[in-house]
Design an enzyme around this catalytic site. Structure first.
Site, mmCIF file in Angstrom:
data_model
loop_
_atom_site.group_PDB
_atom_site.id
_atom_site.type_symbol
_atom_site.label_atom_id
_atom_site.label_comp_id
_atom_site.label_asym_id
_atom_site.label_seq_id
_atom_site.Cartn_x
_atom_site.Cartn_y
_atom_site.Cartn_z
ATOM 1 N N CYS A 76 21.838 1.198 25.477
ATOM 2 C CA CYS A 76 22.567 0.498 26.634
ATOM 3 C C CYS A 76 23.128 -1.002 25.900
ATOM 4 O O CYS A 76 22.512 -1.816 26.549
ATOM 5 C CB CYS A 76 21.975 0.441 27.984
ATOM 6 S SG CYS A 76 23.010 -0.113 29.294
ATOM 7 N N CYS B 91 23.524 -3.279 28.929
ATOM 8 C CA CYS B 91 22.095 -3.828 29.511
ATOM 9 C C CYS B 91 21.499 -4.957 28.480
ATOM 10 O O CYS B 91 21.137 -5.934 28.872
ATOM 11 C CB CYS B 91 21.039 -2.625 29.521
ATOM 12 S SG CYS B 91 21.343 -1.089 30.489
ATOM 13 N N ASP B 92 21.412 -4.551 27.259
ATOM 14 C CA ASP B 92 20.867 -5.830 26.423
ATOM 15 C C ASP B 92 21.648 -6.252 25.340
ATOM 16 O O ASP B 92 21.203 -7.136 24.534
ATOM 17 C CB ASP B 92 19.916 -4.722 25.327
ATOM 18 C CG ASP B 92 18.791 -3.982 26.192
ATOM 19 O OD1 ASP B 92 18.488 -4.531 27.387
ATOM 20 O OD2 ASP B 92 18.557 -2.760 26.013
#
Length: 330
Positions: free
Chosen positions: A149, A152-153
């Site tokens: 992701c 997300c990261d």
């Protein structure tokens, strides 16, 4: 004959299943939020957590995009959400629903433990799992340089070099997104052409931070043990079998997601890829009284906050459905 006689015990009828107003299948942000809202509506929900209580966030380390927390560990956030649902009065069960019958009312669920329950309404929050490469080294570095992701990261890779694996829209979108942070993005694809839409490909090829390695597959992710972290990847040519190593601080696997829709595959309308179809702007599925929330139905955003929002919607949709059901029965 005594009460302990085996013949009597064998002939004893199975206990009647528990009856619930609302059954929530699956945990994670969608399930726990649905439990909070359903409990506050006095619907006495029961949530069956599934095989991975807390969902994908339990394998995520640092989360920096959850509103109200500048930084929080994924497992800690799930513990807090579960505690919140319990505090509101939701019943949370550590078990797995193995069979769900939506053909009759009330709906019937059977669990791995042997427990059986019926429900007037069901909220599905079973999520989706990222498809992985299946490498031991990939599993070792998940959360420590290996991710599925970028949104997300990606923030953790400011000024660093990253690899994106894949050739579809998701891979190209993630590669383009990562250019906001990384100094260099290398897209690795096992074929000689991409499956992504042409307009996405044009943006990818025009970006100065992105390189593409064609006809190659990742066969190993390299890294350090102390502290745990990625240093690169070993690539193997799909044309002649030769190998090479490239340096990278992170590897993003973008080869798709698999929604956990097995329970309802032949009972609800599904979209391409196996995602549960819902009426636009709602969480209502093709079967009245059954609602779906989170990554099980969302192949676009796949964020904890959007899953939580859908969990709220599902509980409110269920409350409205049950109110109409009660009125019809009166």
């Amino acid at each position: 004959m005594s009460a302990q006689d085996p013949a009597i015990a064998q002939d004893a009828p199975a206990p009647a299943p528990d009856h619930l107003r609302v059954l929530i299948v699956g945990s994670g942000p969608a399930g726990y939020t649905a439990a909070v809202y359903a409990a506050r509506a006095m619907l006495k929900p029961r949530l069956v957590q599934g095989m991975q209580p807390g969902g994908q966030l339990t394998i995520t380390t640092e989360v920096e995009n959850w509103p109200g927390d500048a930084s929080v560990q994924g497992p800690d956030l799930m513990v807090r959400m579960e505690a919140h649902a319990r505090a509101m009065g939701a019943e949370i069960v550590t078990d797995t629903v193995t069979r769900l019958d939506l053909s009759a009312r009330p709906f019937l669920a059977e669990c791995d433990s042997g427990a059986r329950m019926t429900a007037d309404a069901v909220i599905l929050a079973t999520g989706a799992q990222a498809r992985w490469l299946g490498l031991p080294s990939e599993q070792m570095f998940q959360g420590f340089g290996v991710s599925a992701c970028a949104t997300c990261d990606g923030f953790f890779y400011r000024g660093k070099q990253v690899i994106v694996v894949g050739g579809g829209n998701t891979a190209v979108e993630e590669a383009l997104f990562l250019t906001n942070f990384a100094s260099k993005v290398t897209l690795v694809h096992r074929r000689a052409s991409l499956r992504a839409e042409r307009i996405m490909q044009d943006r990818l090829f025009a970006h100065p931070k992105i390189d593409v390695i064609w006809n190659a597959e990742v066969v190993e992710i390299t890294g350090d043990q102390s502290p745990l972290g990625v240093t690169g990847a070993v690539l193997r040519s799909t044309t002649d079998g030769t190998t090479s190593t490239i340096a990278a601080d992170g590897v993003f696997v973008a080869i798709g997601h698999t929604p956990a829709s097995e329970l309802v595959r032949d009972q609800l309308d599904l979209r391409e890829g196996g995602y549960v179809w819902v009426h636009p702007g709602s969480t209502r599925t093709s079967v009245p009284g059954v609602f779906a929330a989170g990554d099980l139905t969302d192949d676009v955003y796949r964020q904890a906050v959007t899953s939580a929002g859908m969990g709220c919607m599902a509980a409110l949709d269920a409350e409205h459905y049950l109110s109409a059901l009660d009125a019809a029965r009166a």
